[in-house]
Design an enzyme around this catalytic site. Structure first.
Site, PDB file in Angstrom:
ATOM      1  N   CYS A 136       0.873  -1.188   0.000  1.00 37.36           N
ATOM      2  CA  CYS A 136       0.000   0.000   0.000  1.00 37.36           C
ATOM      3  C   CYS A 136       0.906   1.234   0.000  1.00 37.36           C
ATOM      4  O   CYS A 136       2.088   1.159   0.290  1.00 37.36           O
ATOM      5  CB  CYS A 136      -0.853   0.011   1.255  1.00 37.36           C
ATOM      6  SG  CYS A 136      -1.763  -1.520   1.448  1.00 37.36           S
ATOM      7  N   TRP A 158      -3.754  -2.155  -1.354  1.00 38.47           N
ATOM      8  CA  TRP A 158      -3.701  -3.425  -2.098  1.00 38.47           C
ATOM      9  C   TRP A 158      -4.243  -4.435  -1.104  1.00 38.47           C
ATOM     10  O   TRP A 158      -3.613  -4.709  -0.082  1.00 38.47           O
ATOM     11  CB  TRP A 158      -2.269  -3.758  -2.506  1.00 38.47           C
ATOM     12  CG  TRP A 158      -2.141  -5.004  -3.308  1.00 38.47           C
ATOM     13  CD1 TRP A 158      -2.357  -5.165  -4.652  1.00 38.47           C
ATOM     14  CD2 TRP A 158      -1.767  -6.310  -2.823  1.00 38.47           C
ATOM     15  NE1 TRP A 158      -2.135  -6.464  -5.017  1.00 38.47           N
ATOM     16  CE2 TRP A 158      -1.783  -7.190  -3.928  1.00 38.47           C
ATOM     17  CE3 TRP A 158      -1.426  -6.812  -1.582  1.00 38.47           C
ATOM     18  CZ2 TRP A 158      -1.468  -8.541  -3.826  1.00 38.47           C
ATOM     19  CZ3 TRP A 158      -1.118  -8.157  -1.467  1.00 38.47           C
ATOM     20  CH2 TRP A 158      -1.144  -9.010  -2.585  1.00 38.47           C
ATOM     21  N   LYS A 174       4.074  -3.456  -6.666  1.00 35.52           N
ATOM     22  CA  LYS A 174       5.503  -3.351  -6.916  1.00 35.52           C
ATOM     23  C   LYS A 174       6.340  -3.869  -5.763  1.00 35.52           C
ATOM     24  O   LYS A 174       7.358  -4.497  -5.959  1.00 35.52           O
ATOM     25  CB  LYS A 174       5.884  -1.889  -7.199  1.00 35.52           C
ATOM     26  CG  LYS A 174       7.364  -1.694  -7.515  1.00 35.52           C
ATOM     27  CD  LYS A 174       7.762  -2.441  -8.775  1.00 35.52           C
ATOM     28  CE  LYS A 174       9.216  -2.271  -9.112  1.00 35.52           C
ATOM     29  NZ  LYS A 174       9.623  -3.123 -10.242  1.00 35.52           N
ATOM     30  N   ARG A 209       2.469   0.977  -6.111  1.00 37.82           N
ATOM     31  CA  ARG A 209       2.742   0.039  -5.008  1.00 37.82           C
ATOM     32  C   ARG A 209       1.524  -0.812  -4.680  1.00 37.82           C
ATOM     33  O   ARG A 209       1.639  -1.840  -4.025  1.00 37.82           O
ATOM     34  CB  ARG A 209       3.145   0.819  -3.760  1.00 37.82           C
ATOM     35  CG  ARG A 209       4.492   1.468  -3.811  1.00 37.82           C
ATOM     36  CD  ARG A 209       4.692   2.384  -2.629  1.00 37.82           C
ATOM     37  NE  ARG A 209       4.701   1.614  -1.405  1.00 37.82           N
ATOM     38  CZ  ARG A 209       5.829   1.231  -0.819  1.00 37.82           C
ATOM     39  NH1 ARG A 209       6.978   1.539  -1.361  1.00 37.82           N
ATOM     40  NH2 ARG A 209       5.820   0.543   0.291  1.00 37.82           N
ATOM     41  N   ASN A 212      -0.246   0.298   6.459  1.00 40.81           N
ATOM     42  CA  ASN A 212       0.338  -0.617   5.485  1.00 40.81           C
ATOM     43  C   ASN A 212       0.931  -1.764   6.275  1.00 40.81           C
ATOM     44  O   ASN A 212       1.717  -1.533   7.190  1.00 40.81           O
ATOM     45  CB  ASN A 212       1.421   0.099   4.675  1.00 40.81           C
ATOM     46  CG  ASN A 212       2.059  -0.824   3.648  1.00 40.81           C
ATOM     47  OD1 ASN A 212       1.512  -1.890   3.343  1.00 40.81           O
ATOM     48  ND2 ASN A 212       3.187  -0.420   3.117  1.00 40.81           N
ATOM     49  N   GLY A 213       0.534  -3.003   5.974  1.00 43.57           N
ATOM     50  CA  GLY A 213       1.061  -4.157   6.699  1.00 43.57           C
ATOM     51  C   GLY A 213      -0.071  -5.108   7.068  1.00 43.57           C
ATOM     52  O   GLY A 213      -1.176  -4.999   6.551  1.00 43.57           O
ATOM     53  N   GLU A 240       3.128 -12.093 -15.969  1.00 41.59           N
ATOM     54  CA  GLU A 240       2.682 -11.103 -14.970  1.00 41.59           C
ATOM     55  C   GLU A 240       2.102  -9.844 -15.613  1.00 41.59           C
ATOM     56  O   GLU A 240       1.408  -9.083 -14.932  1.00 41.59           O
ATOM     57  CB  GLU A 240       3.802 -10.741 -14.016  1.00 41.59           C
ATOM     58  CG  GLU A 240       4.936  -9.936 -14.573  1.00 41.59           C
ATOM     59  CD  GLU A 240       5.919  -9.496 -13.482  1.00 41.59           C
ATOM     60  OE1 GLU A 240       5.505  -9.247 -12.341  1.00 41.59           O
ATOM     61  OE2 GLU A 240       7.113  -9.423 -13.795  1.00 41.59           O
ATOM     62  N   LYS A 248       7.971 -12.486 -16.814  1.00 45.16           N
ATOM     63  CA  LYS A 248       7.617 -11.201 -17.437  1.00 45.16           C
ATOM     64  C   LYS A 248       6.338 -11.326 -18.238  1.00 45.16           C
ATOM     65  O   LYS A 248       5.436 -10.519 -18.130  1.00 45.16           O
ATOM     66  CB  LYS A 248       8.773 -10.756 -18.346  1.00 45.16           C
ATOM     67  CG  LYS A 248       9.291  -9.344 -18.183  1.00 45.16           C
ATOM     68  CD  LYS A 248       9.296  -8.819 -16.795  1.00 45.16           C
ATOM     69  CE  LYS A 248      10.130  -9.630 -15.881  1.00 45.16           C
ATOM     70  NZ  LYS A 248       9.952  -9.364 -14.480  1.00 45.16           N
ATOM     71  N   HIS A 286      11.147 -35.201 -20.074  1.00 46.73           N
ATOM     72  CA  HIS A 286      10.722 -35.846 -18.807  1.00 46.73           C
ATOM     73  C   HIS A 286       9.314 -35.416 -18.424  1.00 46.73           C
ATOM     74  O   HIS A 286       8.941 -35.518 -17.250  1.00 46.73           O
ATOM     75  CB  HIS A 286      11.725 -35.496 -17.707  1.00 46.73           C
ATOM     76  CG  HIS A 286      13.109 -35.955 -18.016  1.00 46.73           C
ATOM     77  ND1 HIS A 286      13.468 -37.291 -18.064  1.00 46.73           N
ATOM     78  CD2 HIS A 286      14.217 -35.260 -18.388  1.00 46.73           C
ATOM     79  CE1 HIS A 286      14.743 -37.392 -18.403  1.00 46.73           C
ATOM     80  NE2 HIS A 286      15.225 -36.187 -18.595  1.00 46.73           N
ATOM     81  N   GLU A 333      12.846 -16.075 -16.030  1.00 46.57           N
ATOM     82  CA  GLU A 333      12.567 -14.637 -15.924  1.00 46.57           C
ATOM     83  C   GLU A 333      11.707 -14.175 -17.095  1.00 46.57           C
ATOM     84  O   GLU A 333      10.771 -13.392 -16.933  1.00 46.57           O
ATOM     85  CB  GLU A 333      13.874 -13.867 -15.869  1.00 46.57           C
ATOM     86  CG  GLU A 333      13.742 -12.359 -15.858  1.00 46.57           C
ATOM     87  CD  GLU A 333      12.899 -11.807 -14.720  1.00 46.57           C
ATOM     88  OE1 GLU A 333      12.624 -12.554 -13.751  1.00 46.57           O
ATOM     89  OE2 GLU A 333      12.474 -10.650 -14.823  1.00 46.57           O
TER      90      GLU A 333
HETATM   91  C1  AGP Z   1       9.028  -9.098 -10.920  1.00 47.09           C
HETATM   92  O1  AGP Z   1       8.697  -8.557 -12.190  1.00 47.09           O
HETATM   93  C2  AGP Z   1       7.911  -8.915  -9.924  1.00 47.09           C
HETATM   94  N1  AGP Z   1       7.475  -7.591  -9.819  1.00 47.09           N
HETATM   95  C3  AGP Z   1       8.226  -9.556  -8.583  1.00 47.09           C
HETATM   96  O2  AGP Z   1       8.495 -10.910  -8.815  1.00 47.09           O
HETATM   97  C4  AGP Z   1       9.431  -8.957  -7.821  1.00 47.09           C
HETATM   98  O3  AGP Z   1      10.621  -9.256  -8.493  1.00 47.09           O
HETATM   99  C5  AGP Z   1       9.481  -9.604  -6.429  1.00 47.09           C
HETATM  100  O4  AGP Z   1       8.295  -9.266  -5.746  1.00 47.09           O
HETATM  101  C6  AGP Z   1      10.696  -9.173  -5.613  1.00 47.09           C
HETATM  102  O5  AGP Z   1      10.653  -7.781  -5.397  1.00 47.09           O
HETATM  103  P1  AGP Z   1      11.967  -7.063  -4.782  1.00 47.09           P
HETATM  104  O6  AGP Z   1      13.078  -7.250  -5.759  1.00 47.09           O
HETATM  105  O7  AGP Z   1      11.557  -5.624  -4.603  1.00 47.09           O
HETATM  106  O8  AGP Z   1      12.272  -7.739  -3.471  1.00 47.09           O
END
Ligand code: AGP
Length: 609
Positions: free
Chosen positions: A2, A75, A604, A27, A99-100, A491, A488, A507, A484
């Site tokens: 948040c 969020w 984020k 965020r 936030n938390g 997500e 990408k 396998h 990775e």
């Molecule tokens: C990656 O594109 C995502 N946004 C997510 O996996 C991110 O890498 C992960 O939450 C870790 O975030 P950080 O590097 O801020 O710890």
């Protein structure tokens, strides 16, 4: 997760709160709200489900000249996204944003129900009611009531609290969720991320876990939960407004992909000696003796950070000869009972420096006496401040939820850390030099790729945007890059993309291949090239729709599409190929018309578990 903002001063509070929330929207964003107070304490509470723009419409219809207020983008963790669950929450005379996660909120709520009629399903409202319970309508200073309440709380919080009875003061507190206090002229600003303060002040106090601050327009008084005074350390915010704006690009994601030559150059700045073919990282605070004694390296991260660590681990194994390397997912590792051998060092990898699972691993490893080294982007973040030493990747603010430039800089920073270990262990420079040379060449190689390939990849994206499933393939160091690339794509485009080691296809995953899928294969011209070719042939034999990314001039299999990369890189080509994956995911997502920078269900910085 948040976003939190607050303002005490002489200017219009609504204006700062809305502009600040817009900076933090990446965020977390399923609802938002602000509350402001006039000099007599009259509160104007405005909340809305959805984006900040929806809230902004409400504010425009309820303009106030109030100069004190707090705001929040949410969020959802407890209670579905809705106006009633949006923050700020009210209890008695006080308003709170949080936030938390309050882990013992149910137990607290059952005790508070006789004093407070709950209007939401959130744990945050429980915290507001608890504080109000101690506040006794102003019988106690608000900060004392906050301290008493927080002593009963289990979980994480970053909070801002205001009372109608004293609308010239905001009380803030943090444990596990970041809070920054901006020091202005006759005004004090609050935010969960320093980017919201830019343009207002460059002077900031980063609150630490277990601290509570009483803030007015011209004062900040900090104390611990044991009411011990804390002297405030005013620091300079090390980023600038331009860095967090789109700079002419349609999306932050494209900006952050395209700025990788510059961001990686910043990562390398002052850390490469091309004459001696060595690297030097100042931050890890490890002596040559400590570096030399390392026997085991744990690399902790989530999502992209985890993939960067896995990629780096393959490379570090190549040029060291007596250390074991263990990349781990923080969300899993924190609950394992893993044996940690002597002479272990842990790399803690995080772009935001606030990821809850990664932070929990950091604290657990430190409690076991493990030396922790941060590989972090966000300056002054919680992880950056709690590690024993560290290397900032200096990639600049990464706003888009999907991480791109941070991956490249994290991976390279960790490879450089591995090279410092190799140098300390006396590994011959002839083994180290090729990696140093390729690292130094990487920004330029990335620039060349970004100057030539985007249009090709954009055209390719049009062809593949309608698929629902994708298989990403890579072998050896290309496997973490495939992971990775798949992350990408999934997500931001919501295509069900998964990665497998090319050698694992036979396998099981080979059974998946049919017209629902396309296969995206990373095929560097390396010592495993021929093996990987046979993997592509296995897919073709089953009628797969194959896209190959390769730097091999002689590749000629009859696949649907080939993206040929021209590069002098022999070792680090997979890092370069990952930029193709980034652009491919970006263009597919824009072709589908989805929200590139704020994909559904994600945020984020995942500061909750
Ligand atoms: C990656 O594109 C995502 N946004 C997510 O996996 C991110 O890498 C992960 O939450 C870790 O975030 P950080 O590097 O801020 O710890």
């Amino acid at each position: 997760m948040c976003g939190i903002v607050g303002y005490v001063g002489k200017k219009n509070a609504q204006d700062f709160l809305i502009s600040g929330l817009k900076r933090l929207e990446y965020r977390g964003y399923d609802s938002a709200g602000i509350v402001t107070f006039d000099a007599k304490g009259k509160a104007t509470l405005l909340r809305s489900k959805g984006k900040i723009s929806d809230l902004e419409t409400k504010v425009a219809k309820n303009k106030r000249t109030d100069t004190v207020g707090i705001g929040h983008t949410r969020w959802a963790t407890h209670g579905e996204p809705s106006e009633r669950n949006a923050h700020p929450h009210k209890a008695g005379k006080i308003y709170l944003v949080h936030n938390g996660i309050i882990e013992n909120y149910k137990e607290l709520k059952s005790k508070l129900e006789k004093f407070h009629t709950f209007a939401s399903d959130t744990d945050s409202e429980v915290l507001a009611a608890l504080i109000n319970h101690f506040y006794l309508d102003g019988e106690y200073p608000l900060s004392n009531a906050v301290v008493q309440a927080l002593k009963l709380v289990h979980g994480t919080y970053g909070i801002a609290v205001v009372s109608e009875l004293k609308p010239t003061e905001v009380v803030v507190a943090r444990s596990g969720s970041p809070l920054v206090i901006g020091i202005g002229h006759g005004e004090t600003l609050i935010a969960s991320d320093a980017s919201a303060l830019l343009g207002h002040t460059k002077k900031a106090i980063y609150l630490n876990d277990g601290e509570v601050a009483s803030i007015t327009a011209d004062s900040v008084e900090i104390k611990t939960l044991d009411s011990q005074p804390v002297s405030a350390k005013v620091e300079t915010i090390k980023t600038d407004l331009a860095a967090i704006q789109k700079g002419g690009y349609d999306h932050f994601l494209l900006k952050e992909i395209m700025e990788q030559p510059a961001s990686l150059t910043e990562t390398l700045r002052g850390r490469i000696n091309l004459i001696e073919k060595t690297v030097h990282l100042g931050g890890p605070n490890l002596s040559d003796k400590e570096l030399k004694s390392i026997k085991h390296l744990i690399i902790v991260g989530c999502g992209t950070a985890y993939h960067a660590g896995m990629l780096a681990s393959y490379y570090i194994e190549q040029f060291t000869n007596d250390i074991t390397i263990e990349p781990v997912m923080a969300s899993e590792y924190r609950y394992r009972h893993a044996h940690i051998p002597d002479h272990t060092v842990a790399l803690i990898v995080s772009q935001s420096g606030e990821t809850a699972d990664t932070l929990a691993c950091l604290r657990d490893l430190k409690s076991q006496g493990v030396k922790t080294i941060g590989i972090v982007n966000a300056i002054g973040s919680t992880i950056a401040r709690e590690v024993d030493g560290g290397t900032y990747i200096h990639a600049g603010p990464e706003i888009s939820v999907a991480s791109t430039k941070a991956f490249t800089s994290q991976a390279v920073a960790m490879i450089m850390f591995g090279l410092t270990i190799a140098e300390a262990k006396g590994i011959k420079n002839s083994f180290i030099a090729p990696y140093v040379e390729e690292i130094a060449a990487l920004p330029n190689e990335i620039d060349n790729l970004l100057q030539t390939l985007p249009d090709t990849i954009k055209a390719l994206a049009e062809k593949y945007k309608s698929y629902d499933h994708a298989i990403y393939l890579g072998r050896d160091v290309s496997y973490p890059a495939a992971l990775e690339g798949a992350l990408k794509l999934k997500e931001i485009s919501y295509i069900d993309a998964n990665a497998y080691p090319t050698g694992e296809l036979k396998h099981g995953p080979l059974a998946l291949i049919d017209d629902r899928f396309f296969e995206f294969v990373l095929l560097p011209k390396d010592n495993l090239y021929d093996k990987s070719i046979s993997g592509v042939q296995e897919v073709l034999a089953r009628g797969g729709h194959v896209v190959v990314i390769t730097n091999s001039a002689e590749f000629s299999l009859p696949v649907d599409n080939v993206i040929k990369i021209t590069t002098s890189l022999k070792l680090l080509a997979p890092i370069l190929m990952n930029l193709v994956s980034q652009l491919f995911a970006y263009y597919i997502t824009t072709a589908k018309g989805f929200n590139v920078d704020q994909p559904r269900n994600l945020a984020k910085s995942v500061t909750v578990e």
